[in-house]
Structure formats: C-alpha cells, structure tokens
Design a protein around this motif. Structure first.
Motif, PDB file in Angstrom:
ATOM      1  N   VAL A 100       0.857  -1.135   0.225  1.00  0.00           N
ATOM      2  CA  VAL A 100      -0.077   0.236   0.044  1.00  0.00           C
ATOM      3  C   VAL A 100       1.051   0.962  -0.065  1.00  0.00           C
ATOM      4  O   VAL A 100       1.796   1.510   1.017  1.00  0.00           O
ATOM      5  CB  VAL A 100      -0.854   0.127   1.213  1.00  0.00           C
ATOM      6  N   THR A 101       0.652   2.104  -1.077  1.00  0.00           N
ATOM      7  CA  THR A 101       1.201   3.593  -0.924  1.00  0.00           C
ATOM      8  C   THR A 101       0.491   4.367  -0.261  1.00  0.00           C
ATOM      9  O   THR A 101      -0.792   4.457  -0.327  1.00  0.00           O
ATOM     10  CB  THR A 101       1.354   4.011  -2.526  1.00  0.00           C
TER      11      THR A 101
ATOM     12  N   LEU B 183      -3.700   4.435  -0.466  1.00  0.00           N
ATOM     13  CA  LEU B 183      -4.422   4.849   0.580  1.00  0.00           C
ATOM     14  C   LEU B 183      -4.055   6.225   1.134  1.00  0.00           C
ATOM     15  O   LEU B 183      -3.080   6.611   1.525  1.00  0.00           O
ATOM     16  CB  LEU B 183      -4.475   4.177   1.677  1.00  0.00           C
ATOM     17  N   GLU B 184      -5.174   7.248   0.935  1.00  0.00           N
ATOM     18  CA  GLU B 184      -4.903   8.784   1.301  1.00  0.00           C
ATOM     19  C   GLU B 184      -5.586   9.160   2.388  1.00  0.00           C
ATOM     20  O   GLU B 184      -6.881   9.031   2.610  1.00  0.00           O
ATOM     21  CB  GLU B 184      -5.073   9.651   0.305  1.00  0.00           C
TER      22      GLU B 184
ATOM     23  N   ALA C 110     -10.763   8.191   4.808  1.00  0.00           N
ATOM     24  CA  ALA C 110      -9.643   7.997   3.705  1.00  0.00           C
ATOM     25  C   ALA C 110     -10.137   7.770   2.499  1.00  0.00           C
ATOM     26  O   ALA C 110     -11.305   7.395   2.355  1.00  0.00           O
ATOM     27  CB  ALA C 110      -8.890   6.761   4.287  1.00  0.00           C
ATOM     28  N   ARG C 111      -9.371   7.957   1.420  1.00  0.00           N
ATOM     29  CA  ARG C 111      -9.674   7.572  -0.112  1.00  0.00           C
ATOM     30  C   ARG C 111      -8.645   6.550  -0.459  1.00  0.00           C
ATOM     31  O   ARG C 111      -7.451   6.542   0.116  1.00  0.00           O
ATOM     32  CB  ARG C 111      -9.591   9.071  -0.732  1.00  0.00           C
TER      33      ARG C 111
ATOM     34  N   VAL D  47      -1.439   8.210   7.110  1.00  0.00           N
ATOM     35  CA  VAL D  47      -2.125   6.860   7.432  1.00  0.00           C
ATOM     36  C   VAL D  47      -1.581   6.515   8.759  1.00  0.00           C
ATOM     37  O   VAL D  47      -0.335   6.210   8.924  1.00  0.00           O
ATOM     38  CB  VAL D  47      -1.980   5.822   6.284  1.00  0.00           C
ATOM     39  N   PRO D  48      -2.506   5.953   9.573  1.00  0.00           N
ATOM     40  CA  PRO D  48      -2.261   5.581  10.945  1.00  0.00           C
ATOM     41  C   PRO D  48      -1.777   3.919  10.841  1.00  0.00           C
ATOM     42  O   PRO D  48      -2.707   2.989  10.922  1.00  0.00           O
ATOM     43  CB  PRO D  48      -3.354   5.463  11.899  1.00  0.00           C
TER      44      PRO D  48
END
Length: 328
Positions: free
Chosen positions: A153-154, A316-317, A307-308, A159-160
């Motif tokens: 995942v980038t 994941l943003e 998130a998006r 991101v927690p």
C-alpha cells in the motif's frame, strides 16, 4: 428492445471506458467497441437490466474462453456462442473479490476494540474477511506474516499504520450467491473477474493465495439479501466481541431503495459500520460520480469519511483525524 435501450447501454459502456483505460487498456478498447456494435448491443438489450454491465460481460467471456483480443473477436463470439454466454451471465454475478482492499480496511480495524466479529455483506467468497491472515507493506513498514498474501500500500496524509494485526474471532459473510473458495468452478469465476492489464498477474497470484487461506479456515457464508439476512448474520457474532458490519465495492450494485433500508438497519444496530465504496454510496461520504464508480473509493466508519483509496487497493490517502471511540 428500443433504440433508447441501445443508446442507454452504449452510454454505460462509454462511461466504463474512461475508468478502465489505465488499469485495463484492453477492456477500455472492448467497451468502446461495444458502444458502437449493433451485434453486442442487441445481445445485451435482450438481457435483464441488471445483467448488462461491462464487468459481467467481459468476465463471462474470460470464463468461457479468455478475453477477446479485439472487437472483431468479441462480435464473433457473441454471435457464435450467444446461448452459453447468455446462460453464464444469467447464472453469475459481478463478484470481484479483491483481498488487496484489506490494505485500506486494516488501519481502521486495528483501532477498534478487540476481539472483532467481522460481518461482510456482499462477501462473494469472503476473501476480505481475513485481514488478520494477510501480510502488508505500507511504504516499507511491514505488518503481519511474511509467508502468506502480501498487500503493498502506498500511503499519504498520515495513514495510522498499525503495529499489529487485529484479533478476529468470527467471520460471517452474506451474499445473494456466496462463492466457495475451495470450489474449482467458483475459483475460476473469481479469476475471470480480474481485469487483464498491467496488474493482472499480481492480482491473480494474490487471489489464489487468499482463496487458499479462506479454504483452510472457512467463514460462515449466508445466502440472501444484505438487509434480510443481516440479523441472522449477527446471530453468529462471538460473545463480547466488537461487531463490524463491512463491505467493499458492493453498493453500486444495490438498488437505491435497498441501500437506504440497509443504511437505516445498520444505524439502529449496536455495531460499527466500515465501508469502502464510491463517494456518496454511504450517506455523508461525498457526491456520487456520474458513472457510479469514480476514480477513488471512500473508506468510512459509521458514515464518517476517513480515507480515500484506489478501487482495487494499493493506494490509501488518510483524510485526517482519528476514530470515534463508539458509533456516532
């Protein structure tokens, strides 16, 4: 069938082209061809409205003999193999089961009070019910086992990333037609749903590995409607656990009236509601895109956008803020 039917179907395939162009250039090309093909449009118009989608047509073609290499082959196969193609599309449904979507769900699940009962509606073969059995790589930060499914995942936006996997003590899925990850025919259909393109080999490898995990530790899969069977699914929850009702890429396939009833039902239950859907499909998560899907999904908890994410996982943003300690 009417000219209006054919025009509506063609418009839907042209809309699909825009979203498929980067992840599957072949499907983008085929969808554009369908929009101008009288042969294919008439075939589709003779099907029930809910059976005309590009995903279903292309998956059925893959299932029966591989993806067509071009529009000419597509026309030929629709004309020559119409009965088998029609039967497959009527018997099957778009049930893409992408375990990489767990990479967007895990940072939320890991913050909820454990142990967890996961109840997934629109579960397909239930491959997203095993977030605690997969390994993850968040920009080089590894979480979970190294000898199973690997999900990269980038991230952006802080991101927690969890330090450990959550404890899941019960897995329940609900689907109109649950698929068995141990059944060769069902697994072949799951593979046919993977779009040909740059990421296809990676996705197929991940799918097979996740199906092996699910086959070794079967979830409880219930046959039926997501509203009607939700109370039955909750009956399988482990005592003392946090119950999480979850779904990914399901609501665009659900009629709007049923979506509303589902939202009302979940709101009135003592559960957490975790969704990864196109904007607007869950109340409070933004404006719906014109094509019903859009370029990204919204990850939300209890209707709150967190998130998006990329539709099939991998990006994941985080939108900022933490989780509420209890449902709103």
């Amino acid at each position: 069938m009417t000219e209006e039917d054919l025009t509506r179907i063609a418009r839907g395939y042209r809309s699909f082209t825009a979203g498929a162009r980067y992840s599957s250039p072949l499907y983008a090309e085929l969808a554009e061809h369908v929009a101008g093909s009288a042969t294919v449009l008439r075939f589709l118009a003779a099907l029930p409205t809910g059976k005309r989608q590009p995903n279903l047509l292309f998956a059925a073609l893959q299932f029966l003999g591989g993806a067509p290499v071009d529009g000419a082959e597509l026309d030929r196969r629709v004309a020559d193999d119409a009965e088998r193609l029609r039967a497959t599309m009527l018997a099957r449904a778009t049930q893409t089961n992408e375990p990489a979507r767990c990479g967007a769900l895990l940072p939320v699940l890991a913050q909820l009070d454990a142990p967890l009962t996961l109840v997934e509606v629109g579960a397909s073969a239930g491959l997203c019910l095993y977030p605690d059995r997969y390994g993850y790589d968040y920009d080089g930060v590894r979480v979970g086992p190294a000898d199973t499914v690997r999900i990269a995942v980038t991230t952006s936006g802080g991101v927690p990333v969890p330090r450990r996997l959550p404890t899941v003590v019960a897995r329940i899925g609900v689907d109109l037609n649950p698929l068995d990850p141990a059944d060769p025919d069902d697994r072949a259909w799951l593979r046919a749903l993977v779009w040909p393109g740059p990421a296809a080999d990676e996705r197929l490898h991940r799918l097979d590995a996740a199906a092996d995990v699910a086959a070794d530790e079967p979830a409880t899969l219930l046959h039926g409607d997501l509203v009607d069977r939700l109370p039955d699914a909750l009956g399988f929850a482990a005592p003392g656990s946090t119950v999480v009702v979850m779904h990914t890429a399901v609501l665009p396939y659900v009629p709007e009236e049923v979506r509303g009833r589902f939202a009302d039902a979940v709101r009135d239950l003592p559960v957490r509601w975790l969704a990864q859907e196109p904007p607007g499909m869950v109340p409070g998560t933004g404006e719906r895109p014109d094509d019903a899907w859009g370029a990204h999904f919204v990850v939300s908890l209890d209707r709150r956008p967190l998130a998006r994410s990329a539709p099939h996982g991998g990006r994941l943003e985080w939108l900022g803020g933490g989780l509420e300690t209890s449902p709103a």
